[in-house]
Design a protein around this motif. Sequence first.
Motif, PDB file in Angstrom:
ATOM      1  N   ASN A   1     -13.089 -58.926   5.675  1.00  0.00           N
ATOM      2  CA  ASN A   1     -12.500 -60.148   6.118  1.00  0.00           C
ATOM      3  C   ASN A   1     -11.842 -60.872   5.221  1.00  0.00           C
ATOM      4  N   LEU A   2     -11.281 -60.097   5.125  1.00  0.00           N
ATOM      5  CA  LEU A   2      -9.545 -60.058   3.910  1.00  0.00           C
ATOM      6  C   LEU A   2      -9.589 -62.414   4.569  1.00  0.00           C
ATOM      7  N   ASN A   3      -9.544 -63.002   5.603  1.00  0.00           N
ATOM      8  CA  ASN A   3      -9.284 -63.844   5.517  1.00  0.00           C
ATOM      9  C   ASN A   3     -10.310 -65.166   4.795  1.00  0.00           C
ATOM     10  N   HIS A   4     -11.552 -64.443   4.976  1.00  0.00           N
ATOM     11  CA  HIS A   4     -13.064 -65.025   4.285  1.00  0.00           C
ATOM     12  C   HIS A   4     -12.828 -65.031   2.411  1.00  0.00           C
ATOM     13  N   PHE A   5     -11.666 -64.364   1.765  1.00  0.00           N
ATOM     14  CA  PHE A   5     -10.621 -64.231   0.700  1.00  0.00           C
ATOM     15  C   PHE A   5      -9.806 -64.639  -0.390  1.00  0.00           C
TER      16      PHE A   5
ATOM     17  N   PHE B   1      -2.029 -68.439  -1.327  1.00  0.00           N
ATOM     18  CA  PHE B   1      -0.862 -67.395  -1.068  1.00  0.00           C
ATOM     19  C   PHE B   1       0.064 -68.493  -0.832  1.00  0.00           C
ATOM     20  N   GLU B   2       0.690 -69.824  -0.280  1.00  0.00           N
ATOM     21  CA  GLU B   2       1.169 -70.816  -1.345  1.00  0.00           C
ATOM     22  C   GLU B   2       1.139 -71.015  -2.702  1.00  0.00           C
ATOM     23  N   ASN B   3       0.324 -70.932  -3.572  1.00  0.00           N
ATOM     24  CA  ASN B   3       0.059 -71.360  -4.996  1.00  0.00           C
ATOM     25  C   ASN B   3       0.213 -69.829  -5.861  1.00  0.00           C
ATOM     26  N   TYR B   4       0.832 -68.642  -5.490  1.00  0.00           N
ATOM     27  CA  TYR B   4       0.353 -67.450  -6.131  1.00  0.00           C
ATOM     28  C   TYR B   4       1.611 -66.619  -5.516  1.00  0.00           C
ATOM     29  N   ASP B   5       2.043 -66.015  -6.800  1.00  0.00           N
ATOM     30  CA  ASP B   5       3.441 -64.792  -6.587  1.00  0.00           C
ATOM     31  C   ASP B   5       2.515 -63.499  -6.554  1.00  0.00           C
ATOM     32  N   LYS B   6       1.140 -63.246  -7.197  1.00  0.00           N
ATOM     33  CA  LYS B   6       0.967 -61.933  -7.630  1.00  0.00           C
ATOM     34  C   LYS B   6      -0.964 -62.313  -7.307  1.00  0.00           C
ATOM     35  N   LEU B   7      -1.135 -61.382  -6.094  1.00  0.00           N
ATOM     36  CA  LEU B   7      -2.509 -61.549  -5.781  1.00  0.00           C
ATOM     37  C   LEU B   7      -3.489 -60.047  -5.779  1.00  0.00           C
ATOM     38  N   PHE B   8      -4.178 -59.644  -6.945  1.00  0.00           N
ATOM     39  CA  PHE B   8      -5.198 -58.838  -7.223  1.00  0.00           C
ATOM     40  C   PHE B   8      -3.704 -58.220  -7.967  1.00  0.00           C
TER      41      PHE B   8
ATOM     42  N   CYS C   1      -3.014 -54.975  -3.422  1.00  0.00           N
ATOM     43  CA  CYS C   1      -2.134 -55.891  -4.016  1.00  0.00           C
ATOM     44  C   CYS C   1      -1.242 -56.087  -3.536  1.00  0.00           C
ATOM     45  N   LEU C   2      -0.823 -57.447  -3.396  1.00  0.00           N
ATOM     46  CA  LEU C   2       0.302 -58.550  -2.504  1.00  0.00           C
ATOM     47  C   LEU C   2       1.813 -58.592  -3.864  1.00  0.00           C
ATOM     48  N   PHE C   3       2.261 -59.499  -2.893  1.00  0.00           N
ATOM     49  CA  PHE C   3       3.440 -59.564  -3.958  1.00  0.00           C
ATOM     50  C   PHE C   3       4.237 -60.347  -2.676  1.00  0.00           C
ATOM     51  N   LYS C   4       4.252 -61.808  -3.660  1.00  0.00           N
ATOM     52  CA  LYS C   4       5.194 -62.697  -2.555  1.00  0.00           C
ATOM     53  C   LYS C   4       6.174 -61.957  -2.200  1.00  0.00           C
ATOM     54  N   ASN C   5       7.672 -61.865  -1.313  1.00  0.00           N
ATOM     55  CA  ASN C   5       8.282 -61.073  -0.740  1.00  0.00           C
ATOM     56  C   ASN C   5       9.495 -62.098  -0.901  1.00  0.00           C
ATOM     57  N   CYS C   6      10.184 -61.781  -2.381  1.00  0.00           N
ATOM     58  CA  CYS C   6      11.192 -62.448  -2.846  1.00  0.00           C
ATOM     59  C   CYS C   6      11.615 -61.531  -3.759  1.00  0.00           C
ATOM     60  N   ASP C   7      12.906 -61.983  -4.336  1.00  0.00           N
ATOM     61  CA  ASP C   7      13.572 -61.164  -5.577  1.00  0.00           C
ATOM     62  C   ASP C   7      12.658 -60.898  -6.507  1.00  0.00           C
TER      63      ASP C   7
ATOM     64  N   ILE D   1       5.362 -66.902 -13.328  1.00  0.00           N
ATOM     65  CA  ILE D   1       4.570 -66.157 -11.986  1.00  0.00           C
ATOM     66  C   ILE D   1       3.247 -66.794 -12.161  1.00  0.00           C
ATOM     67  N   LYS D   2       2.868 -66.698 -11.316  1.00  0.00           N
ATOM     68  CA  LYS D   2       1.424 -67.079 -11.454  1.00  0.00           C
ATOM     69  C   LYS D   2       1.285 -66.555 -10.269  1.00  0.00           C
ATOM     70  N   GLN D   3      -0.287 -65.276 -10.867  1.00  0.00           N
ATOM     71  CA  GLN D   3      -1.001 -63.865 -10.479  1.00  0.00           C
ATOM     72  C   GLN D   3      -2.945 -65.103  -9.761  1.00  0.00           C
ATOM     73  N   TYR D   4      -3.416 -64.450  -8.584  1.00  0.00           N
ATOM     74  CA  TYR D   4      -4.338 -65.109  -8.384  1.00  0.00           C
ATOM     75  C   TYR D   4      -5.763 -63.590  -8.348  1.00  0.00           C
ATOM     76  N   PHE D   5      -6.882 -63.863  -9.073  1.00  0.00           N
ATOM     77  CA  PHE D   5      -7.522 -62.636  -8.896  1.00  0.00           C
ATOM     78  C   PHE D   5      -8.973 -62.846  -9.180  1.00  0.00           C
ATOM     79  N   LYS D   6      -9.808 -62.300  -8.530  1.00  0.00           N
ATOM     80  CA  LYS D   6     -11.127 -62.357  -8.371  1.00  0.00           C
ATOM     81  C   LYS D   6     -11.856 -61.714  -8.157  1.00  0.00           C
ATOM     82  N   TRP D   7     -13.156 -60.563  -8.580  1.00  0.00           N
ATOM     83  CA  TRP D   7     -13.645 -60.023  -8.334  1.00  0.00           C
ATOM     84  C   TRP D   7     -14.688 -60.042  -7.113  1.00  0.00           C
TER      85      TRP D   7
END
Length: 317
Positions: free
Chosen positions: A112-116, A122-129, A135-141, A185-191
């Motif tokens: 369940n992705l929403n549990h993590f 999403f509001e506070n980071y530009d790149k997740l994992f 891996c996810l990126f904010k959709n902006c230039d 650029i703020k990156q979020y990562f959690k194992w």
Amino acid sequence: MNKKVVLIIPYFGKVPDYFNLWLKSAERNSDYTFFIYTDLNFKVDENSNVKIKNISFDELKERIKSLFGNNIKLKSPYKLCDYRPAYGVIFKDDINDFDFWGFCDIDLIFGNLNHFISNEIFENYDKLFYHGHFCLFKNCDKMNYLFMKKYENVCDFKFASHTNYSCHFDENGTVSYAYENEIDIKQYFKWCFYDVPYNSYKFITISSQYEKYAYWNNGNLFMCDADNNKNEIMYIHLQKRKMSNWLDIDEKCNSFYILRDEFLDTKNVNIYDILNFIDINRQNIFDLKTKNKRKKQILDNILSGALIARLKSFKQK
């Protein structure tokens, strides 16, 4: 979740084993959209959050050449890993309506992705994992063109896109080091996932009294052991591991086990009996195939220019 997120998956070759289980786990994450760009005949319901985008590998190659020049190298679909950070540009017209875009592998099973991943993240980071398998990126230039930047002693896109050698630019290139070089650029990562070792028949290589296994139940995924230790994970990455019995898990099945080299419906199965028994013959076959795959990979790397690429990389450093 109030953010619209899309995962981009170009896939060519043959329909992968246990795609039915990947699909089952992806569809349970209905807040996420998955775009599969392929020329294969994937059987997906039209109302699914998994969308099939029909395109051939040659057509996609031409699209990429039109953006980055005819001299780019894209000999095989595997090389697309080096173009993943550029998907925000390559597939720009398809992702305009999404807040985040990303990429992921098909040799995994989602929990369940929403549990993590919360709205706050999403509001506070530009790149997740940062791994190639998710891996996810904010959709902006700023993030969509991040792959074009250059940093000292880091593999850049020009280098990665002009060699047939797969540089793993999605994990080892510019975008993985951006958060160290760009203050905005703020990156979020959690194992919070489990990466199964590719060269081990067992799910765990360190000394342990208990063998690990995964348990998928109604969209939630857990790593467990025979001592009843259990923790929820976001997904399990099987690293192209050859798995069996995936056809035995039908559409109505709401729970299954993942262990060693097989999937098992939880009905009428004593997981502890299975954990306590290791088929030595199957383990030997697994080990032999792993060694052969590694030899082939080394040969393929050499033929595709690995030595030259690594020499240039060494000179850069």
